[in-house]
Design an enzyme around this catalytic site. Sequence first.
Site, PDB file in Angstrom:
ATOM      1  N   LYS A 116       0.835  -1.193   0.000  1.00  0.00           N
ATOM      2  CA  LYS A 116       0.000   0.000   0.000  1.00  0.00           C
ATOM      3  C   LYS A 116       0.877   1.254   0.000  1.00  0.00           C
ATOM      4  O   LYS A 116       1.847   1.356   0.769  1.00  0.00           O
ATOM      5  CB  LYS A 116      -0.918   0.013   1.221  1.00  0.00           C
ATOM      6  CG  LYS A 116      -1.993  -1.065   1.188  1.00  0.00           C
ATOM      7  CD  LYS A 116      -3.030  -0.774   0.137  1.00  0.00           C
ATOM      8  CE  LYS A 116      -4.172  -1.770   0.187  1.00  0.00           C
ATOM      9  NZ  LYS A 116      -5.235  -1.481  -0.787  1.00  0.00           N
ATOM     10  N   LYS A 224     -13.526  -7.847  -7.785  1.00  0.00           N
ATOM     11  CA  LYS A 224     -13.928  -8.349  -6.472  1.00  0.00           C
ATOM     12  C   LYS A 224     -15.355  -8.883  -6.588  1.00  0.00           C
ATOM     13  O   LYS A 224     -16.219  -8.246  -7.189  1.00  0.00           O
ATOM     14  CB  LYS A 224     -13.843  -7.232  -5.433  1.00  0.00           C
ATOM     15  CG  LYS A 224     -12.430  -6.668  -5.316  1.00  0.00           C
ATOM     16  CD  LYS A 224     -12.338  -5.470  -4.397  1.00  0.00           C
ATOM     17  CE  LYS A 224     -10.914  -4.922  -4.385  1.00  0.00           C
ATOM     18  NZ  LYS A 224     -10.751  -3.727  -3.548  1.00  0.00           N
TER      19      LYS A 224
END
Length: 339
Positions: A116, A224
Site C-alpha cells: 500500500k 472483487k
Amino acid sequence: MIPPLLAGLSLPGADELLDGAVVVTQPLHTRFRGTTVREAMLLHGPAGWAEFSPFPEYDAGESARWLAAAIEAGWHGWPAPVRETVPVNATVPAVRPGDVGRVLESFGAVPAVKVKVAEAGQDVDDDVARVAEVRRLLPEAALRVDANQGWDHATALAALGRLAGYGLEYAEQPVAGIEGLARLREALDRAGIEVRLAADESVRKETDPVAVARAGAADLVVVKVQPLGGVRRALGIVEAAGLDAVVSSALDTSVGIAAGVALAASLPRLPHACGLGTVALFAQDVADPPWVPDAGRLRPGPAPVPVARGALRAGEDRQRWWRDRLRAAWAVLEAARPA
C-alpha cells in the site's frame, strides 16, 4: 454481454435471507482502509454460508450487488473451477519499514506482495522506503503497489519513476478515474517508465471494466466478487472487458474469501497472484482455521463454517442496523426483477 444481477438465479425472500443471519465484528492487526474493525453479516442458505459486507458508506443501490453475490453463494453455489489452486499475494499496509517484516511473517511463503502506498499523512519517500524493505526481504517475489487512487497525476508519474527500479509487476489505481489512468499510462510511455497499470476503484460497477478497456486506461483489471454481484457475473464482466484480471478481497472474512477463490479458480486465464490473503490482517477470524494461503496458494471449495461467530457477534444495535440494510438492498433487487 454483461449479465444482469442474479441472471437465471432465483431471489429468496428477505425473511428467508435473514433467518439465521448474524453480524460479526472482526478486529484487524493494523489499520487498513482507514479502519481497525470490519463488520460483516453472515447468511446461511441451502448451498452453504455466504457473506454480505458492503462498506458502511454504501447506499442500498450499491449494496444490492453485494447482496446478489451473497445470494449466489448461499442459495445457488458457484461454477465449477478450471484450476486446483489459486496463487495469492501478501498485502503490506502503509506501515513503517521496520514493521514490514512482522506483517510479511503473518502471510508465510508467498509468490507476490502488494504494498500500500499514497497513505494520507505520508509522502513518496515513505512509500519508496516501504517498497525497498519488501524487496530487500523478498528479492524474488513479484511486487506490485496499490495507491487506492491517492496520487495526483504529477505525483504518480514521479513516484512510479522512482518505484520502477524495484521491478514492479504493476501499479494498482495510482490515480482516480478512467480518464486519469489513461492520461497517466500515456505519460509513463512517453517518459519510458515501464510500469503496467491495473484498474481497481475504476471498476466498481459492471460497465467500468469495459470502459477501461475501450479507453486503453489499464493493462489489467482488479475484480472483487461482492461489488460486481457474484462469481458468474464477474466472469461475464471480465470476458466483456477482454483484459487479464486479478481477483482481490473486499476485506472479506474467510466466508467471503471462498467466493473470491471460486472466481479466481474459474477464470480462463490467471497470470497474476490474487489479493485473497487478507484474512491474515485480522486479529481473529470467524473460521477456525481461517482461510489463509498454504505456501502462497488457496484451494477452491465451499465456504467454511463460521465457528467463531458467537465470540465475534456484534451488539444488538448493529444486528438491527444490518438487518435493515439487507432489507433495503433486497428491495432494490426485487424491484429490478423482470415482471
